[in-house]
Write an enzyme that holds these catalytic residues in place. Structure first.
Site, PDB file in Angstrom:
ATOM      1  N   LYS A 177     -13.966   9.578   0.244  1.00 31.17           N
ATOM      2  CA  LYS A 177     -13.750   8.167  -0.090  1.00 31.17           C
ATOM      3  C   LYS A 177     -13.043   7.466   1.064  1.00 31.17           C
ATOM      4  O   LYS A 177     -11.854   7.650   1.288  1.00 31.17           O
ATOM      5  CB  LYS A 177     -12.926   7.991  -1.365  1.00 31.17           C
ATOM      6  CG  LYS A 177     -13.098   6.558  -1.899  1.00 31.17           C
ATOM      7  CD  LYS A 177     -11.967   6.033  -2.709  1.00 31.17           C
ATOM      8  CE  LYS A 177     -10.802   5.561  -1.910  1.00 31.17           C
ATOM      9  NZ  LYS A 177     -11.033   4.340  -1.079  1.00 31.17           N
ATOM     10  N   SER A 230      -0.481   6.294   2.719  1.00 25.29           N
ATOM     11  CA  SER A 230       0.930   5.961   2.524  1.00 25.29           C
ATOM     12  C   SER A 230       1.634   7.000   1.647  1.00 25.29           C
ATOM     13  O   SER A 230       0.998   7.732   0.883  1.00 25.29           O
ATOM     14  CB  SER A 230       1.036   4.585   1.877  1.00 25.29           C
ATOM     15  OG  SER A 230       0.493   4.620   0.575  1.00 25.29           O
ATOM     16  N   GLY A 234       0.220   8.953  -1.585  1.00 20.92           N
ATOM     17  CA  GLY A 234       0.235  10.409  -1.445  1.00 20.92           C
ATOM     18  C   GLY A 234       0.928  11.073  -2.624  1.00 20.92           C
ATOM     19  O   GLY A 234       0.496  12.128  -3.113  1.00 20.92           O
ATOM     20  N   GLU A 251      -1.203  13.903   4.596  1.00 25.47           N
ATOM     21  CA  GLU A 251      -0.749  13.421   5.904  1.00 25.47           C
ATOM     22  C   GLU A 251      -0.308  11.989   5.680  1.00 25.47           C
ATOM     23  O   GLU A 251      -1.131  11.108   5.451  1.00 25.47           O
ATOM     24  CB  GLU A 251      -1.886  13.535   6.913  1.00 25.47           C
ATOM     25  CG  GLU A 251      -1.397  13.623   8.336  1.00 25.47           C
ATOM     26  CD  GLU A 251      -1.260  12.274   8.991  1.00 25.47           C
ATOM     27  OE1 GLU A 251      -0.244  11.588   8.740  1.00 25.47           O
ATOM     28  OE2 GLU A 251      -2.163  11.914   9.747  1.00 25.47           O
ATOM     29  N   CYS A 285      -0.050   6.541  12.229  1.00 27.95           N
ATOM     30  CA  CYS A 285       0.945   7.276  11.439  1.00 27.95           C
ATOM     31  C   CYS A 285       2.011   7.901  12.334  1.00 27.95           C
ATOM     32  O   CYS A 285       3.164   8.010  11.953  1.00 27.95           O
ATOM     33  CB  CYS A 285       0.268   8.326  10.580  1.00 27.95           C
ATOM     34  SG  CYS A 285      -0.877   9.344  11.503  1.00 27.95           S
ATOM     35  N   GLU A 384       8.741   2.559   7.761  1.00 28.20           N
ATOM     36  CA  GLU A 384       7.507   2.421   8.526  1.00 28.20           C
ATOM     37  C   GLU A 384       6.992   0.979   8.415  1.00 28.20           C
ATOM     38  O   GLU A 384       6.865   0.443   7.322  1.00 28.20           O
ATOM     39  CB  GLU A 384       6.458   3.381   7.961  1.00 28.20           C
ATOM     40  CG  GLU A 384       5.150   3.338   8.713  1.00 28.20           C
ATOM     41  CD  GLU A 384       4.182   4.424   8.254  1.00 28.20           C
ATOM     42  OE1 GLU A 384       3.910   4.518   7.046  1.00 28.20           O
ATOM     43  OE2 GLU A 384       3.710   5.179   9.118  1.00 28.20           O
TER      44      GLU A 384
HETATM   45  P1  NAI Z   1      -2.977   3.691   0.889  1.00 25.04           P
HETATM   46  O1  NAI Z   1      -2.231   4.948   1.092  1.00 25.04           O
HETATM   47  O2  NAI Z   1      -2.786   3.006  -0.398  1.00 25.04           O
HETATM   48  O3  NAI Z   1      -4.547   3.964   1.072  1.00 25.04           O
HETATM   49  C1  NAI Z   1      -5.093   5.110   1.684  1.00 25.04           C
HETATM   50  C2  NAI Z   1      -6.309   5.551   0.893  1.00 25.04           C
HETATM   51  O4  NAI Z   1      -5.927   5.895  -0.445  1.00 25.04           O
HETATM   52  C3  NAI Z   1      -7.399   4.484   0.755  1.00 25.04           C
HETATM   53  O5  NAI Z   1      -8.666   5.101   0.818  1.00 25.04           O
HETATM   54  C4  NAI Z   1      -7.145   3.953  -0.643  1.00 25.04           C
HETATM   55  O6  NAI Z   1      -8.274   3.371  -1.254  1.00 25.04           O
HETATM   56  C5  NAI Z   1      -6.745   5.206  -1.380  1.00 25.04           C
HETATM   57  N1  NAI Z   1      -5.980   4.975  -2.609  1.00 25.04           N
HETATM   58  C6  NAI Z   1      -5.254   3.885  -2.966  1.00 25.04           C
HETATM   59  N2  NAI Z   1      -4.670   4.098  -4.173  1.00 25.04           N
HETATM   60  C7  NAI Z   1      -5.024   5.342  -4.577  1.00 25.04           C
HETATM   61  C8  NAI Z   1      -4.720   6.139  -5.717  1.00 25.04           C
HETATM   62  N3  NAI Z   1      -3.942   5.688  -6.708  1.00 25.04           N
HETATM   63  N4  NAI Z   1      -5.226   7.386  -5.787  1.00 25.04           N
HETATM   64  C9  NAI Z   1      -6.007   7.875  -4.797  1.00 25.04           C
HETATM   65  N5  NAI Z   1      -6.345   7.152  -3.698  1.00 25.04           N
HETATM   66  C10 NAI Z   1      -5.850   5.906  -3.586  1.00 25.04           C
HETATM   67  O7  NAI Z   1      -2.656   2.760   2.117  1.00 25.04           O
HETATM   68  P2  NAI Z   1      -2.872   1.173   2.294  1.00 25.04           P
HETATM   69  O8  NAI Z   1      -2.580   0.435   1.040  1.00 25.04           O
HETATM   70  O9  NAI Z   1      -4.194   0.955   2.888  1.00 25.04           O
HETATM   71  O10 NAI Z   1      -1.747   0.870   3.373  1.00 25.04           O
HETATM   72  C11 NAI Z   1      -0.414   0.741   2.948  1.00 25.04           C
HETATM   73  C12 NAI Z   1       0.542   1.350   3.927  1.00 25.04           C
HETATM   74  O11 NAI Z   1       0.307   2.737   4.043  1.00 25.04           O
HETATM   75  C13 NAI Z   1       0.438   0.866   5.339  1.00 25.04           C
HETATM   76  O12 NAI Z   1       1.102  -0.344   5.514  1.00 25.04           O
HETATM   77  C14 NAI Z   1       1.055   2.000   6.099  1.00 25.04           C
HETATM   78  O13 NAI Z   1       2.460   1.875   6.095  1.00 25.04           O
HETATM   79  C15 NAI Z   1       0.651   3.214   5.310  1.00 25.04           C
HETATM   80  N6  NAI Z   1      -0.517   3.898   5.872  1.00 25.04           N
HETATM   81  C16 NAI Z   1      -0.346   5.081   6.507  1.00 25.04           C
HETATM   82  C17 NAI Z   1      -1.425   5.705   7.091  1.00 25.04           C
HETATM   83  C18 NAI Z   1      -1.301   6.983   7.814  1.00 25.04           C
HETATM   84  O14 NAI Z   1      -2.134   7.289   8.653  1.00 25.04           O
HETATM   85  N7  NAI Z   1      -0.335   7.802   7.519  1.00 25.04           N
HETATM   86  C19 NAI Z   1      -2.759   5.112   7.093  1.00 25.04           C
HETATM   87  C20 NAI Z   1      -2.840   3.890   6.336  1.00 25.04           C
HETATM   88  C21 NAI Z   1      -1.740   3.326   5.782  1.00 25.04           C
END
Ligand code: NAI
Ligand code: MG
Length: 489
Positions: A177, A230, A234, A251, A285, A384
């Protein structure tokens, strides 16, 4: 482009009938729509992956046979590299040369795991020495099963490759996904994998937002979840995994420190600080967003960094010479703007950037931002930001610098710079982080393990560690003796 769900070898529309707009962050225009998968779609995708794992040929093929398909995928990515890079620019906003690099890395990742798959033949089983001559035993490595891979938007195709390539190499089947913000290259990857000869159901791609990710995390047909994103999401993924004891690797975010000693060259320091926080608009990240500089060099670093940050060419990813594109979305822009306001309110000194650049009324553009004299207890030092915002503070001793570097709930990465090799080696060992860079920040190799300490997650991606992530270990013990066991009979 409604039929963007790739399930059991075919592109289909979502049962929900719903779709998501895909936005170009440089123009704020809608460039595509994709299907928004719901629980019924996730169920179909997981069922297809389940069938492909339980009754299909993929898990029991030789490593060499799987390697041939993975190599075809690598070649397919290379053949479509120009198109994939352009999609990535439109979808994510990053400058085209960065996107070119990501696509090359994604192809390299499939090629690397093709090599590991081929090299696995004949090594799946390892004999175990036992103290009882009547028995023989071996440890056998087998694929973990159906993998649910949930990935973010910062390196869309590359994050897909980091999970899909080792999982396929190990013999797993996958439901991927992508992020709702950047789904386009994952959809292309599905077609490339199909054309590369991957059997139906082995890789399924479901576009959708958070609820689709949650449905995948919750699905009892999934054996292992692999997540990048995030910390709060996670945590939800880990809770879903806990319900039926799915394997899980996470991660997550970071607030990675960069320790600069006064014997360093200012030009090199500034170059690597900039690469550590402005590359990919700081949406990395492992970005080294907290910089600690030994006091004698501090003012020179602050001044030179502020000057160079102002010189960075900002613009759309297709414009020549651009080194900083827009942030990925309106939501991310608002989050980073709010963090900058908190930085100013919290007593940090803004020495460069912090605003929307002149002449860019449209698009999620933000100037590269440098804060100096950032208090250690402030929001921007601790949390972050995930944008082009760097925080600097001075230090007076190696011990104090290490203590402050480790004073974080995160532990993904860290960097140290000094002309003294004994010192960098010593400091690298004392930093509590899964990745430590010496005299640089961010260069990442497919061969080396990637992952975090503390709340930055657990499990390791890339290299042979990434392959292990997708294997179970089975012991097979044989009774070799002719004499009866003699307990009951
Ligand atoms: P997110 O962690 O919510 O999204 C990442 C993935 O998880 C996306 O594919 C999203 O659709 C999916 N997702 C969202 N809610 C979920 C749930 N309840 N269960 C399973 N999957 C779910 O990150 P988002 O909202 O795009 O960004 C928010 C913050 O996260 C950013 O501002 C940043 O601080 C951090 N982030 C960190 C990343 C990293 O590489 N460690 C990458 C992206 C964001
Ligand atoms: Mg987008």
């Amino acid at each position: 482009m409604a039929g963007t769900l790739f399930i059991d070898g075919a592109f289909v529309a979502a049962k929900t009938g719903e779709s998501l707009d895909v936005i170009d962050p440089a123009t704020e225009a809608v460039i595509a729509t994709v299907a928004a998968a719901g629980p019924a779609d996730i169920d179909l995708a997981v069922s297809a992956a389940r069938r492909a794992f339980d009754t299909g040929p993929w898990p029991s093929l030789s490593g060499a046979a799987r390697a041939a398909v993975l190599q075809n995928i690598a070649d397919g990515i290379r053949a479509a590299a120009g198109e994939l890079a352009r999609l990535e620019v439109q979808d994510n906003g990053k400058p085209l040369p960065e996107a070119d690099w990501d696509i090359a890395d994604a192809a390299g990742c499939f090629e690397f795991y093709a090599g590991l798959a081929a090299g696995f033949d004949g090594h799946e089983e390892e004999a175990i020495a036992l103290p009882d001559a009547r028995f023989s035993a071996c440890a056998r490595r087998e694929p973990v099963g159906v993998v649910g891979a949930i990935i973010p938007w910062n390196y869309p195709l590359l994050m897909a490759a980091w999970k899909v390539a080792p999982a396929l190499a190990a013999g797993c089947t996958v439901v991927l996904k992508p992020s709702e913000l950047t789904p386009l290259t994952a959809v292309r990857l599905a077609a490339i994998a199909r054309d590369a000869g991957l059997p139906p159901g082995v890789l399924n791609v479901v576009t959708g937002a958070g609820p689709a990710g949650q449905a995948l995390a919750d699905h009892p047909g999934v054996d292992k979840l692999a997540f990048t994103g995030s910390v709060p999401t996670g945590s939800k993924v880990m809770q879903a995994a806990a319900r039926d004891i799915k394997r899980v690797s996470l991660e997550l975010g970071g607030k990675s420190p960069f320790l600069v000693f006064a014997d360093s060259d200012v030009g090199k320091v500034v170059e690597w600080i900039m690469f550590g926080i402005f590359w990919n608009q700081g949406q990395v990240c492992s970005a080294t967003s907290r910089v600690l500089v030994e006091r004698p060099l501090y003012q020179a670093v602050v001044d030179r960094l502020a000057t160079e940050a102002r010189r960075i060419v900002i613009g759309g990813g297709f414009e020549a010479g651009v080194k900083l594109g827009p942030l990925v979305s309106a939501g991310q822009y608002a989050k980073v703007e709010a963090a900058i306001a908190r930085g100013i309110a919290g007593g940090a000194r803004l020495v460069a950037g912090g605003r929307r650049p002149e002449g860019r009324p449209k698009g999620y553009f933000l100037e590269p931002t440098v804060f100096a004299d950032v208090p250690f207890d402030s929001f921007i030092w601790k949390e972050e930001i995930f944008g082009p915002v760097v925080c600097l503070a001075p230090f007076d001793s190696e011990d104090a610098a290490i203590a402050e570097a480790n004073n974080s709930r995160f532990g993904l990465a860290a960097a140290v710079m000094s002309a003294d090799d004994a010192r960098t080696a010593r400091v690298a060992r004392r930093l509590r982080a899964g990745i430590v860079w010496i005299n640089c920040s961010q260069p990442t190799f497919t061969e080396a393990p990637w992952g975090g300490y503390k709340q930055s997650g657990f499990g390791r991606e890339l290299g042979r560690w990434g392959f292990e992530n997708y294997l179970e270990t089975k012991q097979i013990t044989r009774f070799d003796a002719d004499e009866p066991w003699g307990w009951y009979l």
